[in-house]
Design a protein around this motif. Structure first.
Motif, PDB file in Angstrom:
ATOM      1  N   LEU A   4       0.828  -1.205   0.000  1.00  0.00           N
ATOM      2  CA  LEU A   4       0.000   0.000   0.000  1.00  0.00           C
ATOM      3  C   LEU A   4       0.865   1.260   0.000  1.00  0.00           C
ATOM      4  O   LEU A   4       0.664   2.164  -0.813  1.00  0.00           O
ATOM      5  CB  LEU A   4      -0.926   0.003   1.221  1.00  0.00           C
ATOM      6  N   ILE A   5       1.811   1.325   0.936  1.00  0.00           N
ATOM      7  CA  ILE A   5       2.708   2.482   1.068  1.00  0.00           C
ATOM      8  C   ILE A   5       4.117   1.970   1.359  1.00  0.00           C
ATOM      9  O   ILE A   5       4.289   0.981   2.074  1.00  0.00           O
ATOM     10  CB  ILE A   5       2.260   3.426   2.208  1.00  0.00           C
ATOM     11  N   GLU A   6       5.095   2.659   0.795  1.00  0.00           N
ATOM     12  CA  GLU A   6       6.488   2.333   1.077  1.00  0.00           C
ATOM     13  C   GLU A   6       7.226   3.597   1.514  1.00  0.00           C
ATOM     14  O   GLU A   6       7.049   4.666   0.919  1.00  0.00           O
ATOM     15  CB  GLU A   6       7.160   1.755  -0.167  1.00  0.00           C
ATOM     16  N   LEU A   7       8.031   3.486   2.560  1.00  0.00           N
ATOM     17  CA  LEU A   7       8.934   4.565   2.973  1.00  0.00           C
ATOM     18  C   LEU A   7      10.343   4.188   2.545  1.00  0.00           C
ATOM     19  O   LEU A   7      10.810   3.076   2.833  1.00  0.00           O
ATOM     20  CB  LEU A   7       8.893   4.780   4.479  1.00  0.00           C
ATOM     21  N   ARG A   8      11.019   5.129   1.856  1.00  0.00           N
ATOM     22  CA  ARG A   8      12.384   4.887   1.390  1.00  0.00           C
ATOM     23  C   ARG A   8      13.316   5.961   1.923  1.00  0.00           C
ATOM     24  O   ARG A   8      13.091   7.149   1.693  1.00  0.00           O
ATOM     25  CB  ARG A   8      12.447   4.894  -0.145  1.00  0.00           C
ATOM     26  N   ASN A   9      14.364   5.517   2.614  1.00  0.00           N
ATOM     27  CA  ASN A   9      15.381   6.437   3.141  1.00  0.00           C
ATOM     28  C   ASN A   9      14.728   7.620   3.868  1.00  0.00           C
ATOM     29  O   ASN A   9      15.154   8.765   3.716  1.00  0.00           O
ATOM     30  CB  ASN A   9      16.279   6.947   2.021  1.00  0.00           C
ATOM     31  N   ALA A  10      13.697   7.325   4.643  1.00  0.00           N
ATOM     32  CA  ALA A  10      12.869   8.369   5.257  1.00  0.00           C
ATOM     33  C   ALA A  10      13.494   8.888   6.547  1.00  0.00           C
ATOM     34  O   ALA A  10      13.917   8.116   7.409  1.00  0.00           O
ATOM     35  CB  ALA A  10      11.472   7.821   5.536  1.00  0.00           C
ATOM     36  N   THR A  45       4.363  10.575  15.333  1.00  0.00           N
ATOM     37  CA  THR A  45       4.912  11.307  14.188  1.00  0.00           C
ATOM     38  C   THR A  45       4.957  10.418  12.957  1.00  0.00           C
ATOM     39  O   THR A  45       4.580  10.828  11.854  1.00  0.00           O
ATOM     40  CB  THR A  45       6.330  11.818  14.518  1.00  0.00           C
ATOM     41  N   LEU A  46       5.398   9.183  13.134  1.00  0.00           N
ATOM     42  CA  LEU A  46       5.463   8.245  12.011  1.00  0.00           C
ATOM     43  C   LEU A  46       4.075   7.950  11.461  1.00  0.00           C
ATOM     44  O   LEU A  46       3.884   7.882  10.236  1.00  0.00           O
ATOM     45  CB  LEU A  46       6.158   6.960  12.456  1.00  0.00           C
ATOM     46  N   LEU A  47       3.081   7.801  12.340  1.00  0.00           N
ATOM     47  CA  LEU A  47       1.709   7.567  11.874  1.00  0.00           C
ATOM     48  C   LEU A  47       1.214   8.731  11.020  1.00  0.00           C
ATOM     49  O   LEU A  47       0.578   8.531   9.980  1.00  0.00           O
ATOM     50  CB  LEU A  47       0.768   7.379  13.065  1.00  0.00           C
ATOM     51  N   ARG A  48       1.489   9.965  11.454  1.00  0.00           N
ATOM     52  CA  ARG A  48       1.043  11.137  10.693  1.00  0.00           C
ATOM     53  C   ARG A  48       1.730  11.209   9.330  1.00  0.00           C
ATOM     54  O   ARG A  48       1.117  11.632   8.338  1.00  0.00           O
ATOM     55  CB  ARG A  48       1.290  12.417  11.490  1.00  0.00           C
ATOM     56  N   ILE A  49       2.966  10.775   9.270  1.00  0.00           N
ATOM     57  CA  ILE A  49       3.677  10.749   7.985  1.00  0.00           C
ATOM     58  C   ILE A  49       3.055   9.699   7.071  1.00  0.00           C
ATOM     59  O   ILE A  49       2.822   9.948   5.884  1.00  0.00           O
ATOM     60  CB  ILE A  49       5.175  10.485   8.213  1.00  0.00           C
ATOM     61  N   ILE A  50       2.776   8.531   7.600  1.00  0.00           N
ATOM     62  CA  ILE A  50       2.128   7.482   6.799  1.00  0.00           C
ATOM     63  C   ILE A  50       0.774   7.965   6.289  1.00  0.00           C
ATOM     64  O   ILE A  50       0.385   7.703   5.151  1.00  0.00           O
ATOM     65  CB  ILE A  50       1.974   6.193   7.627  1.00  0.00           C
ATOM     66  N   ALA A  51       0.061   8.712   7.145  1.00  0.00           N
ATOM     67  CA  ALA A  51      -1.262   9.232   6.764  1.00  0.00           C
ATOM     68  C   ALA A  51      -1.171  10.355   5.739  1.00  0.00           C
ATOM     69  O   ALA A  51      -2.174  10.708   5.119  1.00  0.00           O
ATOM     70  CB  ALA A  51      -1.995   9.737   8.003  1.00  0.00           C
ATOM     71  N   GLY A  52       0.004  10.944   5.560  1.00  0.00           N
ATOM     72  CA  GLY A  52       0.151  12.077   4.652  1.00  0.00           C
ATOM     73  C   GLY A  52      -0.183  13.399   5.314  1.00  0.00           C
ATOM     74  O   GLY A  52      -0.352  14.412   4.622  1.00  0.00           O
ATOM     75  N   LEU A  53      -0.251  13.417   6.636  1.00  0.00           N
ATOM     76  CA  LEU A  53      -0.581  14.638   7.373  1.00  0.00           C
ATOM     77  C   LEU A  53       0.660  15.428   7.782  1.00  0.00           C
ATOM     78  O   LEU A  53       0.551  16.569   8.213  1.00  0.00           O
ATOM     79  CB  LEU A  53      -1.401  14.285   8.624  1.00  0.00           C
ATOM     80  N   SER A  54       1.810  14.798   7.688  1.00  0.00           N
ATOM     81  CA  SER A  54       3.075  15.450   8.014  1.00  0.00           C
ATOM     82  C   SER A  54       4.097  15.055   6.960  1.00  0.00           C
ATOM     83  O   SER A  54       4.063  13.919   6.457  1.00  0.00           O
ATOM     84  CB  SER A  54       3.550  15.014   9.411  1.00  0.00           C
ATOM     85  N   ASN A  55       4.981  15.970   6.623  1.00  0.00           N
ATOM     86  CA  ASN A  55       5.964  15.727   5.571  1.00  0.00           C
ATOM     87  C   ASN A  55       7.260  15.171   6.143  1.00  0.00           C
ATOM     88  O   ASN A  55       7.650  15.477   7.264  1.00  0.00           O
ATOM     89  CB  ASN A  55       6.274  17.019   4.805  1.00  0.00           C
ATOM     90  N   LEU A  56       7.941  14.368   5.342  1.00  0.00           N
ATOM     91  CA  LEU A  56       9.278  13.908   5.690  1.00  0.00           C
ATOM     92  C   LEU A  56      10.273  15.055   5.532  1.00  0.00           C
ATOM     93  O   LEU A  56      10.086  15.950   4.705  1.00  0.00           O
ATOM     94  CB  LEU A  56       9.687  12.759   4.771  1.00  0.00           C
ATOM     95  N   SER A  57      11.342  15.001   6.311  1.00  0.00           N
ATOM     96  CA  SER A  57      12.430  15.957   6.124  1.00  0.00           C
ATOM     97  C   SER A  57      13.285  15.556   4.932  1.00  0.00           C
ATOM     98  O   SER A  57      13.823  16.407   4.217  1.00  0.00           O
ATOM     99  CB  SER A  57      13.291  16.026   7.391  1.00  0.00           C
ATOM    100  N   SER A  58      13.410  14.255   4.710  1.00  0.00           N
ATOM    101  CA  SER A  58      14.093  13.734   3.528  1.00  0.00           C
ATOM    102  C   SER A  58      13.608  12.312   3.288  1.00  0.00           C
ATOM    103  O   SER A  58      13.031  11.680   4.165  1.00  0.00           O
ATOM    104  CB  SER A  58      15.615  13.752   3.709  1.00  0.00           C
ATOM    105  N   GLY A  59      13.840  11.811   2.094  1.00  0.00           N
ATOM    106  CA  GLY A  59      13.359  10.483   1.736  1.00  0.00           C
ATOM    107  C   GLY A  59      12.010  10.549   1.037  1.00  0.00           C
ATOM    108  O   GLY A  59      11.527  11.624   0.679  1.00  0.00           O
ATOM    109  N   GLN A  60      11.387   9.393   0.856  1.00  0.00           N
ATOM    110  CA  GLN A  60      10.157   9.312   0.069  1.00  0.00           C
ATOM    111  C   GLN A  60       9.070   8.500   0.772  1.00  0.00           C
ATOM    112  O   GLN A  60       9.350   7.504   1.434  1.00  0.00           O
ATOM    113  CB  GLN A  60      10.447   8.662  -1.293  1.00  0.00           C
ATOM    114  N   ARG A  61       7.847   8.949   0.587  1.00  0.00           N
ATOM    115  CA  ARG A  61       6.642   8.196   0.952  1.00  0.00           C
ATOM    116  C   ARG A  61       5.937   7.889  -0.358  1.00  0.00           C
ATOM    117  O   ARG A  61       5.467   8.797  -1.043  1.00  0.00           O
ATOM    118  CB  ARG A  61       5.733   9.017   1.861  1.00  0.00           C
ATOM    119  N   LEU A  62       5.867   6.624  -0.735  1.00  0.00           N
ATOM    120  CA  LEU A  62       5.393   6.242  -2.058  1.00  0.00           C
ATOM    121  C   LEU A  62       4.154   5.369  -1.962  1.00  0.00           C
ATOM    122  O   LEU A  62       4.117   4.404  -1.186  1.00  0.00           O
ATOM    123  CB  LEU A  62       6.486   5.478  -2.815  1.00  0.00           C
ATOM    124  N   LEU A  63       3.145   5.703  -2.768  1.00  0.00           N
ATOM    125  CA  LEU A  63       2.001   4.807  -2.942  1.00  0.00           C
ATOM    126  C   LEU A  63       2.386   3.742  -3.949  1.00  0.00           C
ATOM    127  O   LEU A  63       3.165   3.993  -4.869  1.00  0.00           O
ATOM    128  CB  LEU A  63       0.779   5.581  -3.431  1.00  0.00           C
TER     129      LEU A  63
END
Length: 275
Positions: A4-10, A45-63
């Motif tokens: 569903l979602i992948e975090l890369r170098n987040a 914080t991690l949950l909010r990032i997964i939800a798309g409610l908070s941005n990563l400082s670096s790396g990717q959140r990919l659908l």
């Protein structure tokens, strides 16, 4: 099983404070991922990032794949005590999601019965108990039949009967293909629900199988001659360094032997805890 979602170098930072760095893992359909760690470790914080409610400082959140959107239900740990009745609030939230009135009322009725709060639907939310408010937050997250459900301390304020009903409910939805991520500290909830466990510690996240034997963390200080790499002891799952301090995650049954070996290597044990 689809991703569903992948975090890369987040990585996530607030000013100079690093919450976590260089994290990568996948969230899968029809699986439950439990986020564990001490208070303040970054679970919410991690949950909010997964939800798309908070941005990563670096790396990717990919659908995954060709997805441009993902239906996500999010339940925060602290839900506001609103001056609405549950029926008013849920009807409004369903309407702004584009759901029909018939679907909203059918879903509300079904979930009110499931959570045994039908008698509270016309009582202002601000007068309800913490456990009842948490149930309403979960119902709101399930209204749109999400593909991914995110839960922050979902059993907060729940009695034992409500906890059992909630666990049964999540099993039902997972069998239907729902992906679930929950931040929690209750070991029994992890044991009953989790397919994988993400342990957040020392700004790193180790994703493990929940089918492993009980997991321990050992924090110790190294001596000057200690080589900073993963020690070659049976049962070690991961290790991380911060200066001369090292944290090992290991199988519980191997913990005593690992401590014995570390002491023989002139290391100083600082703490030993079960995750």
């Amino acid at each position: 099983m689809d991703t569903l979602i992948e975090l890369r170098n987040a990585s996530k930072r607030f000013g100079k404070k690093v919450v976590f760095e260089d994290v990568q893992f996948k969230i899968m359909q029809a699986q439950t991922l439990a986020l564990t760690g001490q208070n303040g470790s970054g679970k919410s914080t991690l949950l909010r990032i997964i939800a798309g409610l908070s941005n990563l400082s670096s790396g990717q959140r990919l659908l995954s794949g060709e997805r441009k959107k993902l239906r996500i239900g999010y339940v925060p740990e602290h839900f506001p005590k609103l001056h609405f009745t549950p029926n008013e609030y849920l009807t409004y939230m369903g309407s702004i999601q584009g759901l029909s009135k018939a679907h909203i009322q059918d879903k509300i009725s079904e979930l009110f019965d499931m959570f045994s709060i039908s008698s509270m639907q016309n009582t202002y939310i601000k007068y309800l108990s913490k456990g009842s408010i948490q149930k309403i937050a979960v119902i709101q997250a399930l209204l749109s039949e999400p593909e991914l459900l995110l839960l922050d301390e979902p059993l907060s304020g729940q009695d034992s009967d409500s906890q059992a009903s909630f666990i049964d409910l999540l099993h039902k939805y997972k069998k239907q293909g729902l992906g679930i991520v929950l931040a929690c500290h209750e070991k029994f909830l992890v044991d009953k629900l989790a397919d994988r466990v993400a342990i957040i510690r020392n700004k790193k996240i180790d994703v493990l199988s929940s089918r492993l034997k009980p997991v321990m963390t050992i924090t110790f200080r190294t001596n000057e001659n200690f080589v900073h790499e993963k020690p070659d002891f049976e049962g070690i799952l991961s290790c991380s360094y911060e200066g001369q301090s090292c944290t090992i995650i290991c199988d519980k049954e191997k913990c005593d032997n690992i401590i014995y070996n570390l002491l023989n290597m002139k290391c100083s044990i600082e703490s030993v805890n079960e995750c």
